[in-house]
Motif scaffolding. Structure first.
Motif, PDB file in Angstrom:
ATOM      1  N   ALA A 184      -5.622  18.900   4.794  1.00  0.00           N
ATOM      2  CA  ALA A 184      -4.149  18.996   4.825  1.00  0.00           C
ATOM      3  C   ALA A 184      -3.760  20.455   5.048  1.00  0.00           C
ATOM      4  O   ALA A 184      -3.462  21.171   4.098  1.00  0.00           O
ATOM      5  N   TRP A 229      -0.729  14.140   0.566  1.00  0.00           N
ATOM      6  CA  TRP A 229      -0.129  13.797  -0.733  1.00  0.00           C
ATOM      7  C   TRP A 229      -1.040  14.187  -1.883  1.00  0.00           C
ATOM      8  O   TRP A 229      -0.616  14.846  -2.854  1.00  0.00           O
ATOM      9  N   GLN A 259      -6.823   4.192  -3.557  1.00  0.00           N
ATOM     10  CA  GLN A 259      -7.489   4.191  -2.242  1.00  0.00           C
ATOM     11  C   GLN A 259      -8.979   3.899  -2.383  1.00  0.00           C
ATOM     12  O   GLN A 259      -9.529   3.117  -1.616  1.00  0.00           O
ATOM     13  N   TRP A 261      -9.921   9.863   5.798  1.00  0.00           N
ATOM     14  CA  TRP A 261      -8.544  10.337   5.885  1.00  0.00           C
ATOM     15  C   TRP A 261      -8.298  11.435   6.928  1.00  0.00           C
ATOM     16  O   TRP A 261      -7.314  12.150   6.800  1.00  0.00           O
ATOM     17  N   VAL A 297       3.428   5.599   2.842  1.00  0.00           N
ATOM     18  CA  VAL A 297       3.732   7.035   2.939  1.00  0.00           C
ATOM     19  C   VAL A 297       4.127   7.374   4.366  1.00  0.00           C
ATOM     20  O   VAL A 297       4.960   8.233   4.597  1.00  0.00           O
ATOM     21  N   GLY A 298       3.571   6.603   5.280  1.00  0.00           N
ATOM     22  CA  GLY A 298       3.816   6.958   6.684  1.00  0.00           C
ATOM     23  C   GLY A 298       5.295   7.220   6.897  1.00  0.00           C
ATOM     24  O   GLY A 298       5.704   8.196   7.537  1.00  0.00           O
ATOM     25  N   SER A 299       6.090   6.376   6.265  1.00  0.00           N
ATOM     26  CA  SER A 299       7.527   6.485   6.587  1.00  0.00           C
ATOM     27  C   SER A 299       8.078   7.808   6.091  1.00  0.00           C
ATOM     28  O   SER A 299       9.116   8.269   6.539  1.00  0.00           O
ATOM     29  N   ARG A 322       0.896  -1.179   0.000  1.00  0.00           N
ATOM     30  CA  ARG A 322       0.000   0.000   0.000  1.00  0.00           C
ATOM     31  C   ARG A 322       0.918   1.208   0.000  1.00  0.00           C
ATOM     32  O   ARG A 322       2.134   1.079   0.218  1.00  0.00           O
ATOM     33  N   GLY A 358      -6.965  11.655   9.747  1.00  0.00           N
ATOM     34  CA  GLY A 358      -5.640  11.660  10.360  1.00  0.00           C
ATOM     35  C   GLY A 358      -4.525  11.501   9.354  1.00  0.00           C
ATOM     36  O   GLY A 358      -3.546  12.222   9.348  1.00  0.00           O
ATOM     37  N   SER A 359      -4.718  10.583   8.370  1.00  0.00           N
ATOM     38  CA  SER A 359      -3.542  10.126   7.588  1.00  0.00           C
ATOM     39  C   SER A 359      -3.026  11.221   6.677  1.00  0.00           C
ATOM     40  O   SER A 359      -3.740  12.176   6.349  1.00  0.00           O
ATOM     41  N   ASP A 360      -1.772  11.102   6.246  1.00  0.00           N
ATOM     42  CA  ASP A 360      -1.162  12.139   5.402  1.00  0.00           C
ATOM     43  C   ASP A 360      -1.428  11.861   3.929  1.00  0.00           C
ATOM     44  O   ASP A 360      -0.840  12.471   3.049  1.00  0.00           O
ATOM     45  N   LEU A 361      -2.296  10.858   3.664  1.00  0.00           N
ATOM     46  CA  LEU A 361      -2.637  10.620   2.252  1.00  0.00           C
ATOM     47  C   LEU A 361      -3.261  11.884   1.664  1.00  0.00           C
ATOM     48  O   LEU A 361      -2.955  12.302   0.555  1.00  0.00           O
TER      49      LEU A 361
END
Lengths: 498, 170, 102, 603
Positions: D276, D217, D192, D209, A494-496, A491, D211-214
């Motif tokens: 974001a 991006w 996704q 989404w 990106v987290g890293s 997947r 929380g996530s940094d998707l």
């Protein structure tokens, strides 16, 4: 029975071409057209069918050696057969005025090559597949060697040696498989279904897969092994390069889909990152080289290296969307590159030069032909609304799920495509210097051919559903085999990053 | 008896050397005939009178005569002798000579190494040879005749071509 | 006759053979080459007869006979060719015949 | 009502196809009729759509016309979506588009490729409408690339001069880089969510989404696409060169519609950007820096159209700044007003250029007030709106941005930069007006006041003045921005900025002639004139290496191993052939040597 006739028709056409040419001046051209027409009718009759194979024709050939005459037709080969018949007819049409000497022998070779290609798309017995694989090669070499342009000898021999050497590797792999089958089950067999059920040791499977991969990679020009393509294309007559670009390159991709992936699923999965990287290298390297060429035909040849890089990326992304994209790209590339070659052929017919330095400012003299060239350049550029875009988007979407850094780099290929396509438009069509005036614009025949190809590009750009459905069934079946290597496709890690 | 044997061997070797070193073709040919006759004598000493006779009649007689004819026909004359001397300078002896000496050494070593007993030695009369010829080796005789026939045709054909050629030239 | 040591005979034949061989290698005149060839043939013939005599059976001489016919046939054709070559090249030099070069 | 929606983009598309296929044979009149008529019809339909939309109190409706394709894991359809934002955009595109079409009938009269021009212009309007109405990201991408194509075709319209072709290629390639970023963004969405419908993706993003940094991006990549198309900071070098196209093209594409596509994209995907915050700040920063950079460059340009090009970049910088600080509705409002007065300025500039026999260098213009009063009036109104003087539409929209930005984010670096930009904008608009209409007359104009030119200009003047009064049905599209209290001094400062700029300009004009001369020829001015050196940077960074690489590798180095193979085999052949000397004796020696060797081995 239809399958056997599909094969027999071009062979008979090839056989009787000299005879018919004897009776009437352009007899062999009409004979080829009728053979292709009949093939189209047969294909229509064979349309639609459930189960694994729509049609199968099975017979014993050399039972002692386990070699059987096993032909099978399914969605994938049906689509590619349509492409073969359509572009075979196109190549006959465009060589109407271009081929003057030894017309009969030309059509005999053309039909033999078509027969070889039809055989390759139908064969399900590895040995038979190899026979047809060689059959389609020889006439193409003759086409280039006899009716080519100035240094055609060099190009023909180079093409021949490249393909022959790699197909020998494939032969070794086929034999390896057959003997592996014998060692496991006691009987020697070349039949694909039998070999599918074979469990191979990972090491052996990897090497055999490499044997197949190299042969198909040379045919589908993968970057390090692609150097035969530009020479073969620039020296081939227009009909030859159309046949070569539109169909022969697809046999490599078809081989990967039909034999390499299903026979060695685990090995292919392990190999996929390397193959995808090579695909991406092909995209960028092909685009860069296309950008640097002065000879128009060489430019178009390198564009097909770039497009087939996309196909390789799509095939080895190993998921449904990418595979459908790859097949779509094979189709779209077939139409757009064939069209570009036809246009180059027409320009060569008029001004006997392919050099972009002398061919500037065509728009003023040939508005219609330039309009078509612009459209086809935009198609190879991947403009949405035309067939290439759907293919490239699906490939990128599929490949993205497998490894997103590679896809990001591959996406740069789009910019590369923009560079070379627009360069072709700028140096060929626009600009000031116009070659000698007084050449007629598209004749009715040319207009018909180019119009048909343009229509096809628009049709598959706006309504690609029939192609995708046709190919869905075989590809799903192909993917069912245990495919995923140890880890599932990453997947977006990106987290890293952030 | 054995001294006679060694003596003829010596003669044969010397004659052979003369053949090889000979400048004039006819002298060389005569030396060759001498060598052949020495060989015939050796055959006789070995108890093979039939072979000795054949050697003298067919070989020394027929073949050498043929050679003589050809040499006479080509009649190169003295010019050939000078040319031979030019060709035969010392340098050209060394290479092949060394090679043949090496070969001789190897053969000699091979022969000495192997122990060939002389048991069961007895002279073989012509009758016995005749019986062998028309017994087990009948086919061989037929083949030999075929060979001779082929050679005959070949030589005749070449000669005929020669005749036409002479016709054109002269 | 029995005390004749075989080795000496064979050595003799070998010597004869090598002399013939030297002749073939060195001489450039075709006639001399043919003559040396005859020598080599005779050396082998001698070995056959010696072998036959040694073992007391007629095979040696039969083989000798074969060599004889062979030599005859060979020399006939060879001489015809030599005459031909002489006609064409006006010389008997073996090195003149290098049309089959590289 | 939904079917009507379909016809808005379809009308210009059909007419452009017709013109492309049969244009050459039709005379100028039928071509003009067809071209303008289709856009007029489309304008009519969009007006009807807007009215019915605002009548039904802002309920957004979309129609699923027909499926495009459905691959394994991706469903895409030709679905259209119409809400407040689309209403504004469609109104602007068709309205301003119609006026520009009318204008270009007169402007391009007599040109050989008249039909081809209208074909491309109609195709452009169609593609822009598709972009705006698209309910599916892929359809938006189709419009996006189509618009890029049309700008390529129209910039390179006069293809005989190679530099036009070069400018067209540069525009397409630079925007294509942005498109690649946009495509990658779409790929993430496909990975996704497995679908590309805009509304659904944004809603899913809101739910899945937070929380996530998707989201970061995707937002970043969408910003990349927007920056490419709207000529913002990293990718702005193509717009000044794009002035090589005919002036109506610059007006329509490079002022009113295409360059605002980036703003529309960010406004449309507001949901993702809200998730974001860092990317939003980045948008504001990009906007502010571009705004200031372009304003300074515009101050020192000589070519009339390049001044307007840099001013466009600057104004769009304002919109990005507004989007970045959360003032979405203000951005769209400014987008509309900017379309009006920038189109007015470009068309008036077109009229001036045509009357000065295609002279574009402002240094050879001047004193046109008396001979061309109408153009002077148009320019006056345009420059006033551009400088955001009170009572003009520019005033309301720009101040709304500055005030809401202050309310949202306070007086950050970006805000001060924007304020400084407003000052410089006033300066260069004054300079533009003075250069053109005051001072001595360097080239004698022969005014060209044909009605087809003047009527659109007149309407645009009215719009530039009273455009701010047009209500924008945006209340439901963007989440209501919190109305923080803006202290009075800030209010006054923002209001006064254009006036200060004007006064400073006049003061400089009257008094410091020598200082201005020195500044104009100084190094700073030259650097600013070259667009802050970006062109040179990209040339050295990207263009030259690629050209060198292309030249080096023309013969395809990958071919080397093969050539090597051929060379070695030829060498071996020559070596071996010397062995066959044809001499009998050599062969004999060979045989004997072999025999000796074998015997030696055997022993």
């Amino acid at each position: 029975m239809i399958l056997v006739w599909l094969l027999l028709l071009p062979l008979l056409a090839a056989l009787f071409a000299p005879q018919v040419e004897h009776w009437r001046a352009d007899g062999s051209r009409w004979l080829s057209l009728t053979a292709l027409g009949l093939q189209a009718l047969l294909l229509l009759a064979a349309a639609g069918g459930g189960g694994d194979w729509w049609l199968e024709s099975r017979a014993d050939w050399l039972p002692r050696l386990g070699i059987g005459w096993h032909l099978g037709l399914d969605g994938l080969s049906y689509l590619l057969l349509w492409l073969t018949v359509a572009l075979g007819a196109v190549s006959v049409l465009i060589s109407w005025r271009e081929i003057r000497q030894r017309v009969a022998f030309f059509h005999c070779n053309l039909m033999l090559s078509v027969a070889g290609i039809v055989g390759v798309f139908l064969a399900l017995d590895l040995f038979l597949f190899f026979v047809f694989w060689e059959l389609m090669l020889i006439p193409m070499v003759l086409l280039i060697a006899i009716w080519g342009h100035d240094n055609r000898r060099y190009a023909a021999t180079k093409f021949f040696i490249f393909t022959q050497a790699s197909s020998l590797l494939m032969l070794i792999a086929i034999l390896g498989l057959a003997f592996a089958h014998q060692s496991q089950t006691g009987t020697l067999s070349f039949d694909r279904d039998a070999l599918l059920r074979l469990e191979l040791a990972p090491g052996l499977a990897y090497w055999l897969m490499l044997g197949f991969f190299v042969a198909f990679a040379v045919k589908l020009p993968m970057v390090p092994l692609h150097t035969w393509l530009p020479d073969a294309h620039t020296e081939a007559p227009t009909a030859g390069s159309v046949l070569l670009a539109a169909i022969l390159l697809k046999t490599g991709a078809y081989g990967l889909l039909r034999f390499s992936l299903p026979l060695f699923p685990a090995a292919s999965a392990d190999f996929s990152p390397v193959a995808m990287a090579l695909g991406v290298a092909g995209i960028l390297y092909g685009a860069k080289l296309a950008f640097a060429q002065d000879d128009m035909k060489r430019l178009v040849a390198y564009t097909s290296v770039s497009h087939m890089g996309f196909v390789l990326l799509g095939i080895y992304a190993l998921n449904g969307m990418a595979l459908q994209g790859a097949v779509m790209q094979m189709l779209a590339h077939g139409f757009s590159t064939a069209a570009l070659f036809i246009v180059v052929g027409m320009l060569q017919e008029r001004w006997h030069t392919r050099d972009l330095r002398q061919l500037g400012g065509l728009w003023t003299q040939l508005p219609r032909l330039s309009g078509f060239t612009l459209l086809f350049a935009l198609a190879s550029l991947g403009l949405p609304g035309l067939a290439n875009f759907i293919a490239e988007f699906l490939i990128l979407a599929g490949a993205f799920q497998r490894s997103w850094p590679l896809t990001a780099v591959a996406a740069l290929g789009l910019v590369g495509a923009a560079l070379y396509a627009l360069l072709l438009v700028q140096r060929g069509l626009w600009g000031g210097g116009a070659p000698a005036p007084g050449r007629h614009d598209c004749s009715r025949r040319e207009w018909l051919v180019l119009g048909a190809l343009a229509l096809a590009l628009f049709w598959f750009g706006l309504h690609p559903q029939p192609v995708l459905d046709l190919v869905r069934e075989p590809l799903v079946q192909l993917l069912d085999a245990p495919h995923h290597a140890a880890e599932s496709p990453p997947r977006l890690p990106v987290g890293s990053w952030l | 008896m054995t001294t006679l044997f060694y003596l003829t061997m010596l003669i044969a070797l010397l004659a052979a050397l003369q053949v090889v070193r000979g400048l004039n073709a006819v002298h060389a040919l005569l030396h060759l005939i001498v060598a052949l006759l020495a060989l015939a004598l050796l055959f006789f000493l070995l108890g093979a009178p039939f072979a000795a006779a054949l050697e003298v009649i067919v070989y020394a007689g027929a073949i050498m005569v043929l050679m003589v004819f050809v040499i006479m026909m080509l009649n190169q004359g003295d010019a050939a002798v000078e040319q031979e001397r030019a060709w035969l300078d010392g340098a050209s002896w060394r290479g092949p000579g060394l090679l043949c000496a090496l070969l001789l050494l190897e053969l000699g070593y091979l022969l000495l190494a192997s122990d060939t007993g002389s048991a069961g030695w007895r002279p073989v009369a012509a009758a016995e040879v005749g019986r062998a010829l028309y017994g087990p080796y009948l086919l061989l005789v037929e083949l030999a005749s075929m060979l001779l026939l082929a050679a005959l045709v070949g030589a005749w054909h070449l000669a005929r071509a020669l005749k036409n050629r002479r016709g054109e030239e002269s | 006759m029995t005390e004749l040591p075989v080795e000496h005979g064979l050595l003799f034949a070998a010597a004869l053979f090598c002399i013939g061989l030297v002749g073939v290698l060195i001489r450039r005149n075709l006639i001399f080459i043919l003559m040396s060839l005859e020598l080599m043939l005779n050396a082998t013939a001698f070995v056959f007869v010696l072998g036959g005599a040694l073992h007391g059976n007629a095979d040696g001489q039969v083989m000798f006979l074969m060599i004889l016919t062979l030599a005859a046939a060979e020399i006939a054709v060879a001489l015809a060719l030599v005459v031909h070559l002489y006609r064409r090249y006006r010389s008997l030099d073996a090195d003149r015949l290098e049309a089959m070069k590289g | 009502m939904a079917a009507l929606l379909l016809w808005i983009p379809l009308m210009p598309l059909l007419s452009s196809l017709l013109l492309l296929l049969a244009g050459a044979r039709l005379g100028e009149r039928p071509v003009a009729l067809l071209g303008v008529g289709s856009v007029a019809l489309s304008a009519l339909f969009s007006l009807a759509a807007i009215l019915s939309f605002s009548a039904s109190d802002g309920v957004a409706w979309g129609i699923e016309t027909l499926p495009w394709f459905s691959a394994l894991g991706l469903e895409v359809g030709f679905s259209l979506h119409f809400d407040g934002l689309s209403a504004v955009m469609v109104g602007v595109i068709t309205g301003v588009g119609l006026l520009i079409h009318l204008y270009s009938v007169a402007y391009m009269a007599g040109d050989a490729d008249f039909a081809r021009f209208f074909a491309y212009l109609n195709l452009f309007v169609a593609m822009m409408l598709i972009l705006v109405l698209a309910g599916d990201f892929l359809l938006l991408y189709l419009g996006w690339e189509g618009v890029g194509l049309c700008s390529f075709l129209l910039i390179g319209f006069w293809y005989r001069q190679p530099e036009n072709g070069y400018a067209a290629r540069k525009a397409f390639v630079v925007t294509r880089i942005g498109d690649v970023a946009l495509a990658l963004g779409l790929l993430i969405l496909v990975q996704q969510f497995g679908m590309l419908n805009i509304q659904d993706s944004v809603d899913q993003a809101r739910q899945l989404w937070p929380g996530s940094d998707l989201a970061g991006w995707v937002a970043l990549l969408l910003l990349g696409g927007a920056v490419g198309k709207s000529a913002q900071l990293p990718l702005q070098t193509w717009l000044p060169d794009a002035m090589a196209g005919p002036t109506p093209v610059s007006a329509l594409i490079h002022a009113a519609t295409m360059v605002t596509a980036g703003v529309y994209l960010i406004a449309r995907t507001q949901g993702i950007f809200m998730l974001a915050p860092q990317v939003l700040q980045l948008v504001a920063l990009v906007g502010a820096m571009t705004l200031f950079l372009a304003a300074c460059s515009a101050l020192v340009q000589h070519d009339l159209k390049r001044i307007l090009a840099y001013s466009t970049i600057s104004q769009i910088g304002y919109m990005f700044f507004a989007l970045g600080t959360g003032a979405f509705s203000a951005a769209v409002f400014h987008l509309m007003t900017h379309a009006f007065f920038k189109a007015l300025l470009f068309l008036a500039a077109g009229q001036v250029i045509m009357s000065l026999h295609h002279e574009q260098d402002t240094r050879r213009m001047g004193g046109l007030l008396r001979p061309m009063p109408f153009s002077a009036l148009c320019f006056a109104i345009g420059c006033a709106a551009l400088a955001a003087l009170p009572l003009t539409s520019g005033f309301y929209s720009k101040d709304a941005i500055l005030l809401q930005a202050y309310a949202q984010g306070g007086a950050g670096f970006a805000w001060w930069l924007a304020l400084a930009g407003a000052l410089v904008t006033a300066l260069y608009s004054l300079r533009l007006f003075v250069r053109l209409f005051l001072g001595d007359c360097r080239t004698l104009p022969e005014p060209d006041n044909r009605p087809l030119l003047c009527w659109p200009l007149g309407i645009l003047c009215l719009l530039a003045l009273f455009g701010a009064l047009i209500p924008q049905p945006l209340h439901d599209v963007f989440s209501a921005a919190p109305q923080a209290h803006v202290p009075l001094p800030v209010h006054l400062l923002v209001l006064a900025m254009p006036v200060i700029g004007l006064v400073a300009g006049i003061w400089l004009l009257l008094r410091h002639r020598d200082w201005r001369q020195a500044f104009a020829t100084g190094a700073l001015a030259r650097w600013w004139r070259a667009g802050w050196g970006f062109d040179v940077l990209y040339d050295w960074l990207l263009v030259r290496p690629l050209l060198w690489l292309a030249r080096v590798n023309r013969r395809d180095l990958a071919d080397l191993p093969v050539q090597l193979l051929v060379w070695t085999s030829r060498i071996c052949h020559q070596g071996l052939s010397r062995l066959q000397s044809g001499r009998l004796r050599h062969y004999a020696v060979g045989i004997v040597g072999g025999a000796v060797l074998i015997l030696a081995v055997v022993l």
